[in-house]
Structure formats: C-alpha cells, structure tokens
Design a protein around this motif. Structure first.
Motif, PDB file in Angstrom:
ATOM      1  N   ASP A  12     -13.617  67.306  43.279  1.00 49.21           N
ATOM      2  CA  ASP A  12     -14.476  66.447  42.450  1.00 49.21           C
ATOM      3  C   ASP A  12     -14.028  66.433  40.982  1.00 49.21           C
ATOM      4  N   VAL A  13     -12.727  66.212  40.765  1.00 51.06           N
ATOM      5  CA  VAL A  13     -12.170  66.234  39.412  1.00 51.06           C
ATOM      6  C   VAL A  13     -12.350  64.882  38.722  1.00 51.06           C
ATOM      7  N   HIS A  14     -12.917  64.949  37.516  1.00 53.03           N
ATOM      8  CA  HIS A  14     -13.100  63.772  36.665  1.00 53.03           C
ATOM      9  C   HIS A  14     -12.335  63.991  35.364  1.00 53.03           C
ATOM     10  N   ARG A  15     -11.729  62.915  34.859  1.00 54.36           N
ATOM     11  CA  ARG A  15     -11.051  62.993  33.553  1.00 54.36           C
ATOM     12  C   ARG A  15     -11.040  61.622  32.921  1.00 54.36           C
ATOM     13  N   ARG A  54     -11.846  59.779  38.916  1.00 53.61           N
ATOM     14  CA  ARG A  54     -13.274  59.631  39.218  1.00 53.61           C
ATOM     15  C   ARG A  54     -13.627  60.401  40.496  1.00 53.61           C
ATOM     16  N   GLY A  55     -13.804  61.686  40.381  1.00 52.48           N
ATOM     17  CA  GLY A  55     -14.213  62.473  41.539  1.00 52.48           C
ATOM     18  C   GLY A  55     -13.108  62.677  42.559  1.00 52.48           C
ATOM     19  N   VAL A  56     -11.927  63.038  42.103  1.00 53.00           N
ATOM     20  CA  VAL A  56     -10.775  63.227  42.990  1.00 53.00           C
ATOM     21  C   VAL A  56     -10.887  64.559  43.724  1.00 53.00           C
ATOM     22  N   SER A  57     -10.690  64.517  45.052  1.00 57.22           N
ATOM     23  CA  SER A  57     -10.717  65.727  45.877  1.00 57.22           C
ATOM     24  C   SER A  57      -9.637  65.637  46.950  1.00 57.22           C
ATOM     25  N   PHE A  58      -8.890  66.706  47.143  1.00 59.35           N
ATOM     26  CA  PHE A  58      -7.933  66.808  48.242  1.00 59.35           C
ATOM     27  C   PHE A  58      -7.374  68.222  48.276  1.00 59.35           C
ATOM     28  N   ASP A 105      -7.875  53.127  41.204  1.00 63.53           N
ATOM     29  CA  ASP A 105      -9.119  53.070  40.429  1.00 63.53           C
ATOM     30  C   ASP A 105      -9.727  54.454  40.226  1.00 63.53           C
ATOM     31  N   GLY A 106      -8.854  55.436  40.006  1.00 64.56           N
ATOM     32  CA  GLY A 106      -9.318  56.781  39.711  1.00 64.56           C
ATOM     33  C   GLY A 106      -9.774  57.586  40.901  1.00 64.56           C
ATOM     34  N   GLU A 107      -9.608  57.042  42.111  1.00 64.26           N
ATOM     35  CA  GLU A 107     -10.021  57.746  43.317  1.00 64.26           C
ATOM     36  C   GLU A 107      -8.832  57.910  44.245  1.00 64.26           C
ATOM     37  N   ILE A 108      -8.931  58.890  45.148  1.00 67.00           N
ATOM     38  CA  ILE A 108      -7.804  59.231  46.014  1.00 67.00           C
ATOM     39  C   ILE A 108      -8.030  58.671  47.411  1.00 67.00           C
ATOM     40  N   ALA A 109      -6.930  58.235  48.011  1.00 66.50           N
ATOM     41  CA  ALA A 109      -6.945  57.799  49.406  1.00 66.50           C
ATOM     42  C   ALA A 109      -5.713  58.374  50.078  1.00 66.50           C
ATOM     43  N   GLU A 110      -5.835  58.740  51.352  1.00 69.91           N
ATOM     44  CA  GLU A 110      -4.706  59.303  52.084  1.00 69.91           C
ATOM     45  C   GLU A 110      -4.185  58.280  53.078  1.00 69.91           C
ATOM     46  N   HIS A 111      -2.841  58.223  53.183  1.00 68.88           N
ATOM     47  CA  HIS A 111      -2.200  57.266  54.097  1.00 68.88           C
ATOM     48  C   HIS A 111      -1.592  58.009  55.274  1.00 68.88           C
TER      49      HIS A 111
END
Length: 230
Positions: A14-17, A30-34, A224-230
């Motif tokens: 849940d990292v924000h910067r 915006r709320g990155v988690s992995f 857009d500040g968020e993470i997605a996995e492929h």
C-alpha cells in the motif's frame, strides 16, 4: 523489526508517493502492493512519468513513501534509520542506471572494484572478485580500458559487474538499456537474466521496451500510479 517469509525478497504494501503539494501535486504511486520472490527477474514497465523510478528509489532506500511499507531481504525500511539504509544500499542492494555512472579516469577493473574498496576488502579478495565479475559479463580482456574506450554496451556491462561487486541480494536496474540500440539492449537483458541465475540474485528491472519483457520471469505494469501483473 518486521520480517517476511524467507522466500520473499521484496514486499511492497500500500505504498503512496506524491510530488508537490495541493492542486499541483502529482500522485506517482497510489496504493502500490506486490511481492518479489528470491531469485526472480521481474520487469517493471510503464510509460515515461508513470512512477517507475520513484518506485525503484523507494525500494532501494533512496526515497521514502508518504505512507505504506517496504520490506527488503527481511528488513522493514522504515525501521532502519539513515545508517541502516546506507548499510542496506552498500551491502545488500546493487544499482544499475541508464547513464552507466562509471568514473571516467578509472579502468573497467578499477570501476568494478570501487564498492569493494569502500568496504575495505582484502586486496587479493578484491582482485579475484573483480576478475570473476569481468569474466562473467564477458569483459575479461577489457579490464585495463577506460569507459571512453568502451562501447555503450560494454560500459553497461561494467556497470552491472560493479553492481554485483558486493554480492547483493537485490539488483535494481532503472532503464538499463535506455541508451543502447535494440540488439545491444537485448544482449544486456540476457546478461542480467544470466547473472540472476549464476549469482543467485533477485532483480527488478524497469524498462519500457516491450521486446525485452519476454526475458523476465514476471512483468509488472505501473499505470496511473497503480500496479498490474501480466
């Protein structure tokens, strides 16, 4: 100090910067988690300005999140303090940058040996490690050459060898092929994949070159500040 499982090298929660304030603020993350497992080669893609460098800097202890938690090799970065972060970057994380960052007046071997000199490693141990790494990246015959006498691809190989000098647990590479042509860039990415295996290191590589993403074990995308996995 927070601990993670032994099979996890990096955990981002849940990292924000943001950069700037008020209406002019840019929300990079915006709320990155992995998570990244030990021994993985993970590619991070995203358009320019998507926050890739910001995320890498936070994971590498060069920047702090506004909120959220990052754990690297079992250590919660928020617990370390400045001296602890310095030790983490020196001993457990290797960095490779787009601009190579080599010292012009030093030879390839001397550049690779800089981190070992900073740790005051035994000279014989240092020479052996430098020779091993230059051989690993295919530059054993170029040890005495300075950066201006090397091609861009060769300079980046020296930079990779230098990043591995202290046997880091995590290798962070920010657009390492950005200044290279397509064929040389592919060769560098293949080298990174090879050293992940041979040095048993975990790697997180930011790249926007879609032709290189197939070499990674996994691909994460910042959008857009968020993470997605492929």
């Amino acid at each position: 100090m927070s601990q993670v499982g032994t099979r996890t090298m990096v955990r981002v929660e849940d990292v924000h910067r943001s950069h700037g304030r008020g209406a002019a603020a840019v929300h990079a993350l915006r709320g990155v988690s992995f998570e990244i497992g030990r021994g993985e080669l993970v590619a991070l893609k995203g358009r320019s300005g998507s926050g890739k460098t910001t995320l890498l800097n936070i994971i590498g202890g060069l920047d702090e999140p506004d909120r959220g938690r990052v754990t690297v090799d079992g250590s919660d970065l928020s617990d370390l303090g400045e001296e602890g972060l310095l030790a983490l970057r020196r001993d457990r994380i290797g960095f490779v940058f787009q601009s190579f960052g080599l010292i012009p007046i030093l030879t390839a071997a001397e550049n690779v040996g800089v981190p070992l000199r900073m740790r005051r490693a035994d000279p014989r141990e240092r020479e052996e490690r430098v020779a091993l790494l230059l051989s690993l990246v295919g530059l054993a015959e170029h040890a005495a050459q300075r950066p201006t006498e090397l091609s861009g691809g060769q300079q980046q190989r020296v930079a990779i060898a230098r990043a591995l000098a202290n046997a880091p647990a995590l290798l962070i590479a920010d657009e390492p092929t950005g200044q290279l042509d397509a064929d040389t860039g592919r060769a560098v990415m293949e080298l990174l994949r090879a050293v992940v295996r041979s040095e048993q290191v975990t790697a997180l590589v930011a790249t926007h070159d879609t032709t290189l993403l197939g070499l990674a074990d996994r691909v994460l995308e910042l959008r857009d500040g968020e993470i997605a996995e492929h």
